[in-house]
Design a protein around this motif. Structure first.
Motif, PDB file in Angstrom:
ATOM      1  N   ARG A 105      13.688 -67.310   0.965  1.00 41.41           N
ATOM      2  CA  ARG A 105      14.068 -67.259  -0.432  1.00 41.41           C
ATOM      3  C   ARG A 105      14.286 -65.799  -0.854  1.00 41.41           C
ATOM      4  NH1 ARG A 105       9.019 -68.132   0.731  1.00 41.41           N
ATOM      5  NH2 ARG A 105       7.318 -67.212  -0.476  1.00 41.41           N
ATOM      6  N   ALA A 106      15.025 -65.630  -1.956  1.00 36.97           N
ATOM      7  CA  ALA A 106      15.372 -64.286  -2.419  1.00 36.97           C
ATOM      8  C   ALA A 106      15.390 -64.252  -3.937  1.00 36.97           C
ATOM      9  CB  ALA A 106      16.744 -63.890  -1.879  1.00 36.97           C
ATOM     10  N   CYS A 107      15.109 -63.089  -4.496  1.00 34.08           N
ATOM     11  CA  CYS A 107      15.173 -62.931  -5.944  1.00 34.08           C
ATOM     12  C   CYS A 107      15.743 -61.565  -6.286  1.00 34.08           C
ATOM     13  CB  CYS A 107      13.800 -63.133  -6.584  1.00 34.08           C
ATOM     14  SG  CYS A 107      12.576 -61.903  -6.110  1.00 34.08           S
ATOM     15  N   VAL A 108      16.234 -61.461  -7.496  1.00 30.42           N
ATOM     16  CA  VAL A 108      16.803 -60.207  -7.993  1.00 30.42           C
ATOM     17  C   VAL A 108      16.707 -60.230  -9.507  1.00 30.42           C
ATOM     18  CG1 VAL A 108      19.170 -61.106  -8.126  1.00 30.42           C
ATOM     19  CG2 VAL A 108      18.797 -58.643  -7.828  1.00 30.42           C
ATOM     20  N   SER A 109      16.731 -59.068 -10.112  1.00 30.03           N
ATOM     21  CA  SER A 109      16.714 -58.919 -11.558  1.00 30.03           C
ATOM     22  C   SER A 109      17.893 -58.037 -11.933  1.00 30.03           C
ATOM     23  CB  SER A 109      15.392 -58.276 -11.970  1.00 30.03           C
ATOM     24  OG  SER A 109      15.378 -57.988 -13.345  1.00 30.03           O
ATOM     25  N   SER A 110      18.638 -58.403 -12.982  1.00 34.15           N
ATOM     26  CA  SER A 110      19.822 -57.634 -13.369  1.00 34.15           C
ATOM     27  C   SER A 110      19.986 -57.649 -14.883  1.00 34.15           C
ATOM     28  CB  SER A 110      21.072 -58.243 -12.714  1.00 34.15           C
ATOM     29  OG  SER A 110      22.224 -57.509 -13.058  1.00 34.15           O
ATOM     30  N   PHE A 111      20.296 -56.503 -15.463  1.00 33.77           N
ATOM     31  CA  PHE A 111      20.591 -56.468 -16.886  1.00 33.77           C
ATOM     32  C   PHE A 111      21.867 -57.262 -17.148  1.00 33.77           C
ATOM     33  CE2 PHE A 111      18.489 -52.063 -16.943  1.00 33.77           C
ATOM     34  CZ  PHE A 111      17.281 -52.586 -17.350  1.00 33.77           C
ATOM     35  N   THR A 112      21.988 -57.814 -18.355  1.00 38.29           N
ATOM     36  CA  THR A 112      23.176 -58.602 -18.688  1.00 38.29           C
ATOM     37  C   THR A 112      24.451 -57.774 -18.624  1.00 38.29           C
ATOM     38  OG1 THR A 112      22.594 -58.231 -21.014  1.00 38.29           O
ATOM     39  CG2 THR A 112      22.060 -60.392 -20.085  1.00 38.29           C
ATOM     40  N   PHE A 113      24.376 -56.461 -18.801  1.00 40.56           N
ATOM     41  CA  PHE A 113      25.584 -55.632 -18.734  1.00 40.56           C
ATOM     42  C   PHE A 113      25.883 -55.163 -17.312  1.00 40.56           C
ATOM     43  CE2 PHE A 113      22.085 -52.802 -20.103  1.00 40.56           C
ATOM     44  CZ  PHE A 113      22.085 -51.868 -19.074  1.00 40.56           C
ATOM     45  N   ALA A 115      25.098 -57.058 -13.364  1.00 42.74           N
ATOM     46  CA  ALA A 115      25.700 -57.973 -12.388  1.00 42.74           C
ATOM     47  C   ALA A 115      25.098 -59.370 -12.280  1.00 42.74           C
ATOM     48  CB  ALA A 115      25.656 -57.301 -11.025  1.00 42.74           C
ATOM     49  N   PRO A 116      24.589 -59.988 -13.349  1.00 41.35           N
ATOM     50  CA  PRO A 116      24.064 -61.344 -13.142  1.00 41.35           C
ATOM     51  C   PRO A 116      25.135 -62.333 -12.689  1.00 41.35           C
ATOM     52  CG  PRO A 116      24.054 -60.792 -15.481  1.00 41.35           C
ATOM     53  CD  PRO A 116      24.386 -59.536 -14.730  1.00 41.35           C
ATOM     54  N   ASP A 117      26.366 -62.182 -13.188  1.00 43.49           N
ATOM     55  CA  ASP A 117      27.433 -63.100 -12.775  1.00 43.49           C
ATOM     56  C   ASP A 117      27.791 -62.924 -11.303  1.00 43.49           C
ATOM     57  OD1 ASP A 117      27.600 -64.326 -15.239  1.00 43.49           O
ATOM     58  OD2 ASP A 117      29.167 -62.982 -15.979  1.00 43.49           O
ATOM     59  N   PHE A 118      27.740 -61.706 -10.818  1.00 40.74           N
ATOM     60  CA  PHE A 118      27.963 -61.444  -9.389  1.00 40.74           C
ATOM     61  C   PHE A 118      26.957 -62.229  -8.549  1.00 40.74           C
ATOM     62  CE2 PHE A 118      26.206 -58.989  -5.844  1.00 40.74           C
ATOM     63  CZ  PHE A 118      27.303 -58.914  -4.996  1.00 40.74           C
ATOM     64  N   HIS A 119      25.691 -62.179  -8.932  1.00 42.34           N
ATOM     65  CA  HIS A 119      24.653 -62.883  -8.176  1.00 42.34           C
ATOM     66  C   HIS A 119      24.820 -64.398  -8.284  1.00 42.34           C
ATOM     67  CE1 HIS A 119      22.533 -59.302  -6.949  1.00 42.34           C
ATOM     68  NE2 HIS A 119      22.628 -58.847  -8.187  1.00 42.34           N
ATOM     69  N   ARG A 120      25.206 -64.878  -9.456  1.00 37.79           N
ATOM     70  CA  ARG A 120      25.458 -66.317  -9.607  1.00 37.79           C
ATOM     71  C   ARG A 120      26.575 -66.765  -8.667  1.00 37.79           C
ATOM     72  NH1 ARG A 120      25.129 -64.970 -15.223  1.00 37.79           N
ATOM     73  NH2 ARG A 120      23.110 -65.590 -16.064  1.00 37.79           N
ATOM     74  N   ARG A 121      27.626 -65.964  -8.541  1.00 36.38           N
ATOM     75  CA  ARG A 121      28.736 -66.313  -7.638  1.00 36.38           C
ATOM     76  C   ARG A 121      28.281 -66.378  -6.181  1.00 36.38           C
ATOM     77  NH1 ARG A 121      31.459 -62.633 -10.946  1.00 36.38           N
ATOM     78  NH2 ARG A 121      31.480 -61.036  -9.318  1.00 36.38           N
ATOM     79  N   HIS A 122      27.163 -65.727  -5.877  1.00 38.71           N
ATOM     80  CA  HIS A 122      26.634 -65.726  -4.515  1.00 38.71           C
ATOM     81  C   HIS A 122      25.452 -66.684  -4.360  1.00 38.71           C
ATOM     82  CE1 HIS A 122      29.160 -62.151  -4.322  1.00 38.71           C
ATOM     83  NE2 HIS A 122      29.245 -62.443  -3.045  1.00 38.71           N
ATOM     84  N   ILE A 133      16.132 -55.310 -24.203  1.00 47.33           N
ATOM     85  CA  ILE A 133      16.720 -54.190 -23.469  1.00 47.33           C
ATOM     86  C   ILE A 133      17.627 -53.439 -24.457  1.00 47.33           C
ATOM     87  CG2 ILE A 133      18.163 -53.566 -21.471  1.00 47.33           C
ATOM     88  CD1 ILE A 133      15.404 -54.900 -20.816  1.00 47.33           C
ATOM     89  N   PRO A 134      17.672 -52.106 -24.391  1.00 44.70           N
ATOM     90  CA  PRO A 134      18.519 -51.352 -25.325  1.00 44.70           C
ATOM     91  C   PRO A 134      19.954 -51.881 -25.367  1.00 44.70           C
ATOM     92  CG  PRO A 134      17.121 -49.849 -24.126  1.00 44.70           C
ATOM     93  CD  PRO A 134      16.911 -51.215 -23.513  1.00 44.70           C
ATOM     94  N   GLY A 135      20.564 -51.801 -26.549  1.00 44.71           N
ATOM     95  CA  GLY A 135      21.925 -52.270 -26.729  1.00 44.71           C
ATOM     96  C   GLY A 135      22.025 -53.773 -26.912  1.00 44.71           C
ATOM     97  N   GLY A 136      20.893 -54.447 -27.131  1.00 49.22           N
ATOM     98  CA  GLY A 136      20.899 -55.891 -27.300  1.00 49.22           C
ATOM     99  C   GLY A 136      21.012 -56.661 -25.998  1.00 49.22           C
ATOM    100  N   ALA A 137      20.846 -55.987 -24.870  1.00 46.90           N
ATOM    101  CA  ALA A 137      20.957 -56.639 -23.561  1.00 46.90           C
ATOM    102  C   ALA A 137      19.654 -57.345 -23.194  1.00 46.90           C
ATOM    103  CB  ALA A 137      21.310 -55.610 -22.486  1.00 46.90           C
ATOM    104  N   GLU A 138      19.710 -58.091 -22.093  1.00 41.29           N
ATOM    105  CA  GLU A 138      18.538 -58.785 -21.572  1.00 41.29           C
ATOM    106  C   GLU A 138      18.416 -58.514 -20.082  1.00 41.29           C
ATOM    107  OE1 GLU A 138      18.074 -62.767 -24.194  1.00 41.29           O
ATOM    108  OE2 GLU A 138      19.818 -62.729 -22.872  1.00 41.29           O
ATOM    109  N   ASP A 139      17.213 -58.663 -19.555  1.00 37.88           N
ATOM    110  CA  ASP A 139      16.937 -58.556 -18.121  1.00 37.88           C
ATOM    111  C   ASP A 139      16.931 -59.984 -17.575  1.00 37.88           C
ATOM    112  OD1 ASP A 139      16.058 -58.014 -15.574  1.00 37.88           O
ATOM    113  OD2 ASP A 139      14.098 -57.255 -16.175  1.00 37.88           O
ATOM    114  N   VAL A 140      17.868 -60.290 -16.672  1.00 38.20           N
ATOM    115  CA  VAL A 140      18.032 -61.635 -16.135  1.00 38.20           C
ATOM    116  C   VAL A 140      17.402 -61.701 -14.748  1.00 38.20           C
ATOM    117  CG1 VAL A 140      19.703 -63.438 -15.519  1.00 38.20           C
ATOM    118  CG2 VAL A 140      20.208 -61.849 -17.393  1.00 38.20           C
ATOM    119  N   ARG A 141      16.512 -62.683 -14.531  1.00 36.27           N
ATOM    120  CA  ARG A 141      15.891 -62.897 -13.227  1.00 36.27           C
ATOM    121  C   ARG A 141      16.588 -64.058 -12.537  1.00 36.27           C
ATOM    122  NH1 ARG A 141      12.571 -62.127 -16.972  1.00 36.27           N
ATOM    123  NH2 ARG A 141      11.853 -64.264 -17.167  1.00 36.27           N
ATOM    124  N   LEU A 142      16.910 -63.874 -11.240  1.00 30.91           N
ATOM    125  CA  LEU A 142      17.641 -64.885 -10.485  1.00 30.91           C
ATOM    126  C   LEU A 142      16.963 -65.150  -9.153  1.00 30.91           C
ATOM    127  CD1 LEU A 142      20.159 -62.644 -11.649  1.00 30.91           C
ATOM    128  CD2 LEU A 142      21.158 -64.906 -11.570  1.00 30.91           C
TER     129      LEU A 142
END
Length: 198
Positions: A105-113, A115-122, A133-142
């Motif tokens: 299994r594998a995990c990664v964390s990415s700010f919304t600005f 590469a979360p979509d890159f990881h979803r595609r994979h 997160i500054p700028g209204g962003a979020e930290d996405v865990r995948l």
């Protein structure tokens, strides 16, 4: 640097303290090892590097492995190479090496600005978000299963490999034993599980 003294113990607040960071990086090990059935020998570092013909760095990935789980630390591709598929190649190479080391299994964390979509595609699925997160962003865990059928085997009574404790950012990492019995490389010392979003 403000100071607070209480019952003979001094409390001080300051900026970067490398000695403190080094000492704290070793602090949770005994607790985490006992909670997960792992040890210092069960930790590992993993890196993948892409170098161009002239020797320049095209991109790279750093990761840690622990208890059959591979967590990405950083994934970066030079801006002029970002449409060439290098991010996917780096991620795939890291997944193949993680499988070779016994990770399922594998995990990664990415700010919304980033590469979360890159990881979803994979093949990674979102498991949660941290707002603020500054700028209204979020930290996405995948999360992604690297070996198909793992959940089915675990439900049949096979003992699943230990996963990260509740606070994944402070947990140690490990290198698992590959299916052919070879032991992965040992990390020189413990590092944070996921040092920050990628």
């Amino acid at each position: 640097m403000p100071h607070d003294h209480h019952a003979g113990t001094a409390l001080s607040v300051g900026h970067e303290d490398r000695d403190l960071a080094e000492r704290l990086s070793k602090g949770p090990d005994a607790y985490d090892f006992a909670a997960t059935g792992t040890s210092l020998a069960d930790q590992g570092a993993l890196s993948v590097r892409a170098v161009g013909g002239a020797g320049g760095l095209v991109g790279g990935l750093t990761a840690r492995t622990w208890g059959g789980l591979r967590g990405v630390g950083m994934l970066w591709v030079r801006e002029d190479s970002r449409r060439g598929g290098w991010g996917g190649r780096l991620l795939q190479a890291a997944e193949e090496e993680a499988r070779r080391r016994g990770c399922d299994r594998a995990c990664v964390s990415s700010f919304t600005f980033r590469a979360p979509d890159f990881h979803r595609r994979h093949g990674y699925a979102e498991t949660g978000r941290t707002p603020g997160i500054p700028g209204g962003a979020e930290d996405v865990r995948l999360f992604k299963r690297l070996v198909q059928g793992v959940a089915r085997r675990a439900s049949r009574g096979a003992r699943p490999r230990p996963g990260p404790p509740g606070r994944s950012r402070a947990a140690p990492v490990r290198t698992g034993r590959a299916r052919d019995g070879r032991r992965g490389r040992r990390a020189p010392r413990r590092a944070p599980w996921l040092p920050g979003p990628r």
